[in-house]
Design an enzyme around this catalytic site. Structure first.
Site, short mmCIF file in Angstrom:
data_model
loop_
_atom_site.label_atom_id
_atom_site.label_comp_id
_atom_site.label_asym_id
_atom_site.label_seq_id
_atom_site.Cartn_x
_atom_site.Cartn_y
_atom_site.Cartn_z
N ALA A 67 0.86 -1.18 0.00
CA ALA A 67 0.00 0.00 0.00
C ALA A 67 0.90 1.23 0.00
O ALA A 67 2.05 1.18 0.45
CB ALA A 67 -0.89 -0.01 1.23
N GLY A 110 0.69 -5.04 0.92
CA GLY A 110 -0.46 -5.11 0.02
C GLY A 110 -0.15 -5.76 -1.31
O GLY A 110 -1.05 -6.30 -1.97
N GLU A 113 -0.48 -9.36 -0.64
CA GLU A 113 -1.92 -9.61 -0.45
C GLU A 113 -2.67 -9.59 -1.78
O GLU A 113 -3.57 -10.40 -2.01
CB GLU A 113 -2.50 -8.55 0.50
CG GLU A 113 -1.98 -8.72 1.92
CD GLU A 113 -2.36 -7.56 2.84
OE1 GLU A 113 -2.06 -6.41 2.48
OE2 GLU A 113 -2.97 -7.80 3.89
N GLU A 133 4.34 -5.17 7.38
CA GLU A 133 3.57 -4.09 8.01
C GLU A 133 3.99 -3.81 9.44
O GLU A 133 3.98 -2.67 9.90
CB GLU A 133 2.07 -4.42 7.97
CG GLU A 133 1.44 -4.29 6.59
CD GLU A 133 1.54 -5.55 5.75
OE1 GLU A 133 2.32 -6.46 6.11
OE2 GLU A 133 0.83 -5.62 4.73
N1 CAA Z 1 4.58 3.20 -0.51
C1 CAA Z 1 4.99 4.36 -1.05
N2 CAA Z 1 6.17 4.48 -1.68
C2 CAA Z 1 6.96 3.40 -1.79
C3 CAA Z 1 6.58 2.17 -1.23
C4 CAA Z 1 5.33 2.08 -0.58
N3 CAA Z 1 4.86 0.93 -0.06
N4 CAA Z 1 7.58 1.27 -1.48
C5 CAA Z 1 8.53 1.93 -2.15
N5 CAA Z 1 8.16 3.22 -2.33
C6 CAA Z 1 8.90 4.29 -3.00
C7 CAA Z 1 10.05 4.79 -2.15
O1 CAA Z 1 9.58 5.72 -1.21
C8 CAA Z 1 10.94 5.39 -3.19
O2 CAA Z 1 10.42 6.64 -3.56
P1 CAA Z 1 11.41 7.95 -3.68
O3 CAA Z 1 12.32 7.60 -4.81
O4 CAA Z 1 10.46 9.07 -3.99
O5 CAA Z 1 12.11 8.05 -2.38
C9 CAA Z 1 10.78 4.46 -4.38
O6 CAA Z 1 9.55 3.76 -4.17
C10 CAA Z 1 11.88 3.43 -4.49
O7 CAA Z 1 11.98 2.75 -3.24
P2 CAA Z 1 13.35 2.60 -2.40
O8 CAA Z 1 14.25 3.76 -2.70
O9 CAA Z 1 12.99 2.36 -1.00
O10 CAA Z 1 13.94 1.29 -3.10
P3 CAA Z 1 14.90 0.19 -2.43
O11 CAA Z 1 15.33 -0.69 -3.56
O12 CAA Z 1 15.94 0.83 -1.59
O13 CAA Z 1 13.94 -0.64 -1.42
C11 CAA Z 1 11.94 -1.80 -0.78
C12 CAA Z 1 12.87 -1.38 -1.92
C13 CAA Z 1 12.65 -2.79 0.15
C14 CAA Z 1 10.72 -2.46 -1.41
C15 CAA Z 1 11.52 -0.56 0.04
O14 CAA Z 1 11.05 0.42 -0.87
C16 CAA Z 1 10.43 -0.79 1.05
O15 CAA Z 1 10.70 -1.33 2.10
N6 CAA Z 1 9.19 -0.38 0.73
C17 CAA Z 1 8.06 -0.48 1.65
C18 CAA Z 1 7.58 -1.92 1.80
C19 CAA Z 1 6.44 -1.97 2.80
O16 CAA Z 1 6.58 -1.68 3.95
N7 CAA Z 1 5.27 -2.39 2.31
C20 CAA Z 1 4.09 -2.54 3.15
C21 CAA Z 1 3.26 -1.30 3.08
S1 CAA Z 1 1.93 -1.30 4.25
C22 CAA Z 1 0.67 -2.19 3.52
O17 CAA Z 1 0.81 -2.72 2.44
C23 CAA Z 1 -0.62 -2.25 4.29
C24 CAA Z 1 -1.57 -3.30 3.88
O18 CAA Z 1 -1.49 -4.44 4.27
C25 CAA Z 1 -2.71 -2.95 3.04
#
Ligand code: CAA
Length: 257
Positions: A67, A110, A113, A133
């Site tokens: 998400a 998400g 999911e 999460e």
């Molecule tokens: N939401 C918004 N933006 C996201 C994102 C997310 N879930 N995942 C990645 N991005 C964005 C980053 O913010 C970044 O944007 P900027 O360039 O503007 O800074 C861009 O995508 C590239 O990401 P990274 O620079 O972080 O890339 P990386 O290769 O270093 O890392 C990653 C990749 C490990 C996937 C890391 O991006 C990450 O941990 N992302 C979040 C994963 C996460 O926590 N997902 C769960 C979300 S909560 C959810 O999903 C709730 C639910 O159950 C419904």
């Protein structure tokens, strides 16, 4: 032909629709505008008689990284509760037509999911799954705690949901979350969709419905519903044709009716 901003849609071969998540800069983070478009495309393909199977994919780097955290970060309880935040994500589970997730790269939160809401998951060797999460102070909200348990068992699911640790395509395959790991995941997903599109559409859709009853409910109720759907097959032309073709040692010609 509708043009979308956050997804791409196409009809790569007869009977098959392809939806590609397309927010590369955000690793296909699932924002509300993206999901509105995804739901619109799913509804259109579900209503299109020419489509008998769907494939959902992302990019090489990310199926979807979850998400959209930037969209969520300032939300309050009263807001997400009253506006039923992410409730519309489940539209995909109401599709009659089989849908295959072709997963490369990140399928986190998400994203994992969403893949689990599809009927079959094929994973590239690069796929990274996870429910992280807990690392950002929340829990999975789109079925992760429920579907992961059913797919891989309570103990593994509990460990993954409580630690948030990512897991590999090989682990996902060994545990039965994905049906197989494939070097060319999109091509293989399209080939699989082609196989499914080659069946009678009524039988394919009823088969999906019956399997989902087993997945969603109790065994007793599942067996009852399976028998009812099985009996219903005998009201279709495809049953007559399929069985006649077998008896006559020829290939069936489906009318999808
Ligand atoms: N939401 C918004 N933006 C996201 C994102 C997310 N879930 N995942 C990645 N991005 C964005 C980053 O913010 C970044 O944007 P900027 O360039 O503007 O800074 C861009 O995508 C590239 O990401 P990274 O620079 O972080 O890339 P990386 O290769 O270093 O890392 C990653 C990749 C490990 C996937 C890391 O991006 C990450 O941990 N992302 C979040 C994963 C996460 O926590 N997902 C769960 C979300 S909560 C959810 O999903 C709730 C639910 O159950 C419904």
């Amino acid at each position: 032909e509708r043009q979308y901003e956050h997804i791409l849609t196409s009809l790569p071969s007869p009977g098959i629709a392809l939806i590609t998540l397309n927010r590369p800069k955000a690793l296909n983070a699932l924002s509300s505008p993206l999901f509105a478009e995804l739901n619109e495309a799913l509804a259109a393909f579900d209503a299109d008689d020419g489509v008998r199977a769907l494939v959902l994919t992302g990019s090489d780097r990310a199926f979807a990284a979850g998400a959209d955290i930037k969209e969520m970060k300032d939300k309050e309880y009263s807001d997400v509760y009253q506006n039923r935040f992410i409730e519309n994500w489940s539209r995909i589970t109401h599709l009659r037509k089989p849908i295959i997730a072709a997963v490369s790269g990140y399928a986190l939160g998400g994203g994992c999911e969403l893949a689990m809401m599809c009927d079959i998951i094929l994973a590239s060797p690069t796929a990274v799954f996870g429910q992280p999460e807990v690392n950002i102070g929340i829990i999975p909200g789109a079925g992760g705690t429920q579907r992961l348990v059913r797919a891989i068992g309570k103990s593994r699911a509990m460990e993954l949901v409580l630690t948030g640790r990512p897991f590999s395509a090989a682990e996902a395959a060994a545990w039965g979350l994905v049906s197989r790991v494939s070097e060319d995941v999109l091509a293989d997903a399209l080939a699989l969709a082609g196989q499914i599109a080659g069946k009678g559409a009524v039988a394919a859709q009823a088969a999906k419905e019956a399997v989902n009853v087993a997945y969603e409910g109790s065994l007793a109720e599942g067996l009852r519903q399976e028998r009812r759907l099985f009996h219903g097959m005998f009201a279709t032309r495809d049953q007559k044709e399929g069985m006649a073709a077998f008896a006559e040692k020829r290939k069936p010609t489906w009318t999808h009716s």
